[in-house]
Every structure is written in C-alpha cells, then in structure tokens.
Design a protein around this motif. Structure first.
Motif, PDB file in Angstrom:
ATOM      1  N   TRP A 110       2.374  10.673  -9.291  1.00 19.60           N
ATOM      2  CA  TRP A 110       1.860   9.326  -9.063  1.00 19.60           C
ATOM      3  C   TRP A 110       0.365   9.249  -9.369  1.00 19.60           C
ATOM      4  CZ3 TRP A 110       6.257   7.262  -8.988  1.00 19.60           C
ATOM      5  CH2 TRP A 110       7.293   7.647  -8.146  1.00 19.60           C
ATOM      6  N   MET A 111      -0.044   8.075  -9.831  1.00 21.29           N
ATOM      7  CA  MET A 111      -1.464   7.827 -10.080  1.00 21.29           C
ATOM      8  C   MET A 111      -1.861   6.484  -9.461  1.00 21.29           C
ATOM      9  SD  MET A 111      -2.919  10.342 -11.517  1.00 21.29           S
ATOM     10  CE  MET A 111      -4.433   9.568 -12.065  1.00 21.29           C
ATOM     11  N   PRO A 112      -2.756   6.508  -8.485  1.00 21.54           N
ATOM     12  CA  PRO A 112      -3.338   7.698  -7.865  1.00 21.54           C
ATOM     13  C   PRO A 112      -2.326   8.415  -6.970  1.00 21.54           C
ATOM     14  CG  PRO A 112      -4.127   5.722  -6.777  1.00 21.54           C
ATOM     15  CD  PRO A 112      -3.318   5.256  -7.942  1.00 21.54           C
TER      16      PRO A 112
ATOM     17  N   ARG B  84      -2.714   9.833  -3.933  1.00 25.47           N
ATOM     18  CA  ARG B  84      -2.884   9.802  -2.484  1.00 25.47           C
ATOM     19  C   ARG B  84      -3.097   8.371  -1.981  1.00 25.47           C
ATOM     20  NH1 ARG B  84      -3.948  14.730  -0.350  1.00 25.47           N
ATOM     21  NH2 ARG B  84      -5.065  13.820   1.421  1.00 25.47           N
ATOM     22  N   LEU B  85      -2.589   8.098  -0.790  1.00 27.84           N
ATOM     23  CA  LEU B  85      -2.689   6.758  -0.210  1.00 27.84           C
ATOM     24  C   LEU B  85      -4.129   6.275  -0.095  1.00 27.84           C
ATOM     25  CD1 LEU B  85      -0.003   7.008   2.614  1.00 27.84           C
ATOM     26  CD2 LEU B  85      -0.016   5.304   0.783  1.00 27.84           C
ATOM     27  N   GLU B  86      -5.018   7.160   0.334  1.00 25.86           N
ATOM     28  CA  GLU B  86      -6.408   6.747   0.540  1.00 25.86           C
ATOM     29  C   GLU B  86      -7.121   6.402  -0.766  1.00 25.86           C
ATOM     30  OE1 GLU B  86      -6.332  11.345   0.979  1.00 25.86           O
ATOM     31  OE2 GLU B  86      -5.064   9.623   1.488  1.00 25.86           O
ATOM     32  N   GLN B  87      -6.496   6.751  -1.888  1.00 29.75           N
ATOM     33  CA  GLN B  87      -7.086   6.428  -3.190  1.00 29.75           C
ATOM     34  C   GLN B  87      -6.640   5.062  -3.710  1.00 29.75           C
ATOM     35  OE1 GLN B  87      -5.651  10.027  -5.151  1.00 29.75           O
ATOM     36  NE2 GLN B  87      -7.737  10.843  -5.229  1.00 29.75           N
ATOM     37  N   VAL B  88      -5.687   4.447  -3.011  1.00 28.27           N
ATOM     38  CA  VAL B  88      -5.218   3.109  -3.393  1.00 28.27           C
ATOM     39  C   VAL B  88      -5.995   2.095  -2.562  1.00 28.27           C
ATOM     40  CG1 VAL B  88      -3.236   1.573  -3.629  1.00 28.27           C
ATOM     41  CG2 VAL B  88      -2.919   4.046  -3.842  1.00 28.27           C
TER      42      VAL B  88
END
Length: 201
Positions: free
Chosen positions: A157-159, A161-165
């Motif tokens: 997945w891109m991004p 990690r959740l905190e990167q969305v």
C-alpha cells in the motif's frame, strides 16, 4: 435488520400466510391497528452465536472512536483482556487493509449518518470514481494484483501506514472529479402531487 432499524417486526415464514389473511381484514390505515395486527404474529428472533449483535457492546465501544488509529488501539486494548477470536481477527483484517481505504471508508460512514439518500449516493459515486481512476492512490490496483493476479496476498500500500494518510488526502476523495469528460452524478428530482420530494433514509 431489527437492531439496525431497517425492520420493525420479525415474523417467521410459516406464519406469513396467516399474517397476510389478517391484514386483508384490516379496514383502516391506522398504523396502530396495523402494528397491533402484525404484533400478533411476530416474535423475537433468536440470535446465532456468531451474530454481531452479541458483540454490540464491544463494537459500540471501539468503533465509536474518532479515528481509525483510535479504533484499532481500542480493539487491541480489548484483545489484551480477552481471548475473543473475533476481536483478534478484526484487528488482523484492519491492519492488512489499505490505510487510505480505511480512512475514506470511516469518513464516508460518518458523513452518511446525517445525509439524505441522494447525498449518500453522490458522495459514494465520487469516492468510487476517484478510486477506480487512481487519481490519488493506486491501492485498488495493487489490491487486485495481490489478491487476483499474482495472488501473493502481500499488497504494497502507498502510503503503507495509517499515520501517513493525512486528512487533506482523504478530503480529495470527496471532491467532484476534475475532468470535463467525467460527469458528476445527477439524480432526477422526484415529484409527488406537484411537490418536490427529497429522498431520506
């Protein structure tokens, strides 16, 4: 259906004909009379062991959190004090899913609570358009690759990690598609007795 408010009564299939015959004899449209007639044939459904309603307390506690991160954290807290397979499996599925998809889905569900059916359809149409066009993320194609094509079940997945969305990235999925060849959903106006009717849940 009853718990979700999508149904008002549960009548076993073997009593449906009797109910139908009784309703034929009702000579009024009074809702209290109609409901009283149905009440004579309805019963409380027995819940299956795996029914989500048996987990309603946990679901309400965890999924009422504001963000996906807080939802997962709440589930992990429950898991640390419980041997529930359902909780462990739910955490596993959430962590394996596309972070972007999780965040736009939560946002969509929350917005839908206060919207009309027409507004919900338009919102979801715009979301799906952006997803299948790959305007902001290619996760839909990566998911198809990992599950249907290569079948390695290991999507990147891109991004990742959740905190990167971030919120501004999620916001883009709810905007009108900026493409003159891509029409927005335009629902027809409904009329009843000369009045404009608005679809509502």
């Amino acid at each position: 259906m009853l718990a979700c408010g999508l149904a008002t009564h549960f009548v076993p299939s073997n009593r449906m004909l009797l109910l139908e015959e009784s309703l034929k004899k009702v000579d009024t449209s009074n809702s209290f009379v109609v409901c009283s007639t149905i009440d004579q044939f309805c019963q409380q459904p027995s819940l299956k062991q795996k029914s989500s309603l048996n987990r309603l307390e946990i679901i309400n506690k965890c999924f009422s959190k504001r963000t996906v991160e807080e939802i997962i954290s709440s589930l992990e807290e429950v898991a640390s004090n419980s041997a529930s397979k359902w909780v462990a499996q739910t955490i596993k599925y959430l962590k394996k899913a596309s972070p972007t998809s999780l965040k736009i889905t939560l946002r969509s569900i929350r917005e839908g609570r206060t919207q009309t059916v027409g507004e919900c359809l338009q919102r979801e149409y715009r979301m799906v358009c952006h997803v299948v066009r790959g305007d902001f993320s290619r996760d839909i194609f990566e998911g198809c690759r990992a599950i249907l094509v290569d079948k390695d079940k290991n999507p990147k997945w891109m991004p990742p990690r959740l905190e990167q969305v971030h919120d501004d990235a999620v916001e883009e999925y709810f905007s009108r598609v900026d493409d003159p060849e891509w029409e927005d959903l335009d629902l027809p106006v409904m009329y009843s007795n000369g009045r404009i009717m608005e679809s509502k849940l």
